[in-house]
Design a protein around this motif. Structure first.
Motif, short mmCIF file in Angstrom:
data_model
loop_
_atom_site.label_atom_id
_atom_site.label_comp_id
_atom_site.label_asym_id
_atom_site.label_seq_id
_atom_site.Cartn_x
_atom_site.Cartn_y
_atom_site.Cartn_z
N THR A 56 37.05 45.09 36.04
CA THR A 56 36.50 43.82 36.53
C THR A 56 36.94 43.50 37.96
O THR A 56 36.35 42.63 38.60
N PHE A 57 37.96 44.19 38.44
CA PHE A 57 38.45 43.94 39.80
C PHE A 57 39.06 45.21 40.35
O PHE A 57 39.78 45.93 39.66
N ARG A 58 38.74 45.52 41.61
CA ARG A 58 39.30 46.69 42.28
C ARG A 58 39.53 46.34 43.73
O ARG A 58 38.74 45.61 44.34
N ARG A 59 40.62 46.86 44.28
CA ARG A 59 40.96 46.58 45.67
C ARG A 59 41.09 47.88 46.44
O ARG A 59 41.70 48.84 45.96
N PHE A 60 40.50 47.94 47.63
CA PHE A 60 40.60 49.07 48.54
C PHE A 60 41.43 48.66 49.76
O PHE A 60 41.28 47.54 50.26
N LEU A 61 42.28 49.58 50.23
CA LEU A 61 43.27 49.23 51.25
C LEU A 61 43.22 50.18 52.43
O LEU A 61 42.59 51.24 52.40
N CYS A 62 43.94 49.78 53.47
CA CYS A 62 44.31 50.69 54.56
C CYS A 62 45.48 51.54 54.06
O CYS A 62 46.33 51.06 53.30
N ALA A 121 43.51 48.50 39.73
CA ALA A 121 42.26 48.01 39.16
C ALA A 121 42.58 47.22 37.90
O ALA A 121 43.41 47.63 37.09
N ASN A 122 41.92 46.09 37.74
CA ASN A 122 42.06 45.27 36.53
C ASN A 122 40.95 45.61 35.55
O ASN A 122 39.78 45.70 35.92
N LYS A 123 41.33 45.81 34.28
CA LYS A 123 40.37 46.12 33.23
C LYS A 123 40.36 45.00 32.19
O LYS A 123 41.38 44.41 31.88
N SER A 124 39.17 44.79 31.66
CA SER A 124 39.04 43.78 30.60
C SER A 124 39.64 44.30 29.30
O SER A 124 39.44 45.47 28.93
N LYS A 125 40.39 43.45 28.62
CA LYS A 125 41.00 43.85 27.36
C LYS A 125 39.97 43.96 26.23
O LYS A 125 40.22 44.61 25.22
N LYS A 126 38.82 43.35 26.41
CA LYS A 126 37.80 43.36 25.37
C LYS A 126 37.04 44.69 25.33
O LYS A 126 36.90 45.31 24.28
N MET A 139 39.88 45.19 50.99
CA MET A 139 38.61 44.67 50.48
C MET A 139 38.70 44.64 48.96
O MET A 139 38.90 45.68 48.33
N GLY A 140 38.58 43.45 48.39
CA GLY A 140 38.63 43.30 46.94
C GLY A 140 37.24 43.02 46.39
O GLY A 140 36.49 42.20 46.95
N ILE A 141 36.87 43.70 45.32
CA ILE A 141 35.56 43.49 44.72
C ILE A 141 35.74 43.07 43.27
O ILE A 141 36.68 43.49 42.59
N MET A 142 34.82 42.22 42.79
CA MET A 142 34.86 41.72 41.42
C MET A 142 33.53 41.99 40.74
O MET A 142 32.49 42.10 41.40
N LEU A 143 33.58 42.10 39.42
CA LEU A 143 32.38 42.36 38.63
C LEU A 143 31.69 41.05 38.28
O LEU A 143 32.32 40.11 37.78
N ASN A 144 30.39 41.00 38.55
CA ASN A 144 29.57 39.88 38.13
C ASN A 144 28.94 40.23 36.78
O ASN A 144 28.05 41.08 36.70
N ARG A 145 29.42 39.62 35.74
CA ARG A 145 28.98 39.97 34.39
C ARG A 145 27.48 39.74 34.18
O ARG A 145 26.83 40.47 33.45
N SER A 146 26.96 38.73 34.82
CA SER A 146 25.55 38.39 34.62
C SER A 146 24.60 39.42 35.22
O SER A 146 23.53 39.68 34.68
N THR A 147 24.99 40.01 36.36
CA THR A 147 24.12 40.98 37.03
C THR A 147 24.59 42.42 36.83
O THR A 147 23.81 43.35 37.05
N GLY A 148 25.86 42.60 36.46
CA GLY A 148 26.39 43.95 36.32
C GLY A 148 26.77 44.60 37.63
O GLY A 148 27.14 45.77 37.67
#
Length: 227
Positions: free
Chosen positions: A52-58, A42-47, A88-97
C-alpha cells in the motif's frame, strides 16, 4: 503535467498503474538529474498482503551503520552517504487500483553528477551479454584488459557509450573465474578437504601444515632464483 518539457519530474498527485512503472519513472528521473537511486521500505496490508506504500530514495539517503567487521582493520571504506532527503513516496488508491505520488522532496544536500559523467553512475553501468562474450574471448586470447577496454570503447563510439567502466570489466572476469573454481577441479578438491575435516578433525591441521610447507619451500626457491 502542464509543462510537457518537465513531464519526467515527479509531482504530488501523479498516478502510476503499477509499482514497476513508478520505479522506472524514478530511475529515469535520477539519470536525468544525476544521482543514483534505491528502494526503501514497503508497507503491506495485513488483510491481503498487498503493498500500500512504497518509498524511493537517493542512494545517499541516511548514514552508514556501525562497522561490524574486525576492530583491527585500519583502512575502512570511505563514507558515501550524506543523509540526502530526496525521496518519492507512493500510495495505493484502493478505489482505482493505481498508485499516486504522496510525497516528493527534490532538494539534494550533495553535488550531483554532470551530464558528461552520467555514464559512470553505478545505476547506468552494466555489461551486456554480447559485451561479456567479447570480454571473455579477448581474455582467453591473451589480450590485456586495458587494450580490450580501449577497443570496445572505440567500437561503440566512445567510452560514454560503452555502458561500463574498466573496473566493471575486471570485476566481471574475476567473478567468472571464482564461479568456475567453485564448480571446477579446485572446487571439488576444496569440498573433498572439507568433508575430510568433518570425518577427521586433525586432518585440517595436517593438510594446513603440508600446504604451508610447500608455500615456504616455493617462496625460498623463488628468492634464490632472483638473487
Amino acid at each position: 503535467m502542464d509543462n510537457i518539457e518537465h513531464d519526467w519530474v515527479p509531482r504530488e498527485g501523479m498516478n502510476f498503474n503499477t509499482l514497476d512503472d513508478a520505479w522506472d519513472f524514478w530511475k529515469n528521473y535520477g539519470r536525468r538529474v544525476g544521482f543514483n537511486f534505491r528502494k526503501h521500505y514497503a508497507n503491506k496490508s495485513k488483510k491481503d498482503n498487498v503493498i500500500t506504500f512504497r518509498r524511493f530514495l537517493c542512494s545517499k539517503e541516511g548514514y552508514r551503520g556501525v562497522d561490524k567487521r574486525d576492530h583491527l582493520i585500519i583502512e575502512h571504506r570511505s563514507e558515501t552517504r550524506t543523509g540526502c532527503p530526496v525521496r518519492m513516496g507512493i500510495m495505493l488508491n484502493r478505489s482505482t487500483g493505481q498508485f499516486f505520488v504522496h510525497e516528493f522532496v527534490s532538494e539534494h544536500n550533495h553535488i550531483l553528477r554532470f551530464a558528461e559523467c552520467a555514464h559512470m553512475m553505478g545505476s547506468k553501468r552494466k555489461i551486456a551479454d554480447v559485451q561479456a562474450i567479447e570480454v571473455q574471448l579477448a581474455a582467453d586470447s591473451g589480450l590485456k584488459q586495458k587494450n580490450t577496454f580501449e577497443f570496445l570503447g572505440r567500437q561503440s563510439g566512445g567510452r560514454a557509450n560503452l555502458g561500463f567502466l574498466q573496473l566493471d570489466q575486471k570485476n566481471y572476469l574475476r567473478s567468472k573465474r571464482q564461479r568456475e573454481m567453485a564448480y571446477g577441479e579446485v572446487g571439488c578438491l576444496l569440498r573433498y578437504f572439507q568433508n575430510k575435516t568433518l570425518e577427521d578433525p586433525s586432518f585440517f591441521m595436517q593438510c594446513s601444515w603440508i600446504i604451508q610447507s610447500k608455500l615456504l619451500i616455493y617462496s625460498g626457491q623463488m628468492q634464490g632464483c632472483t638473487l
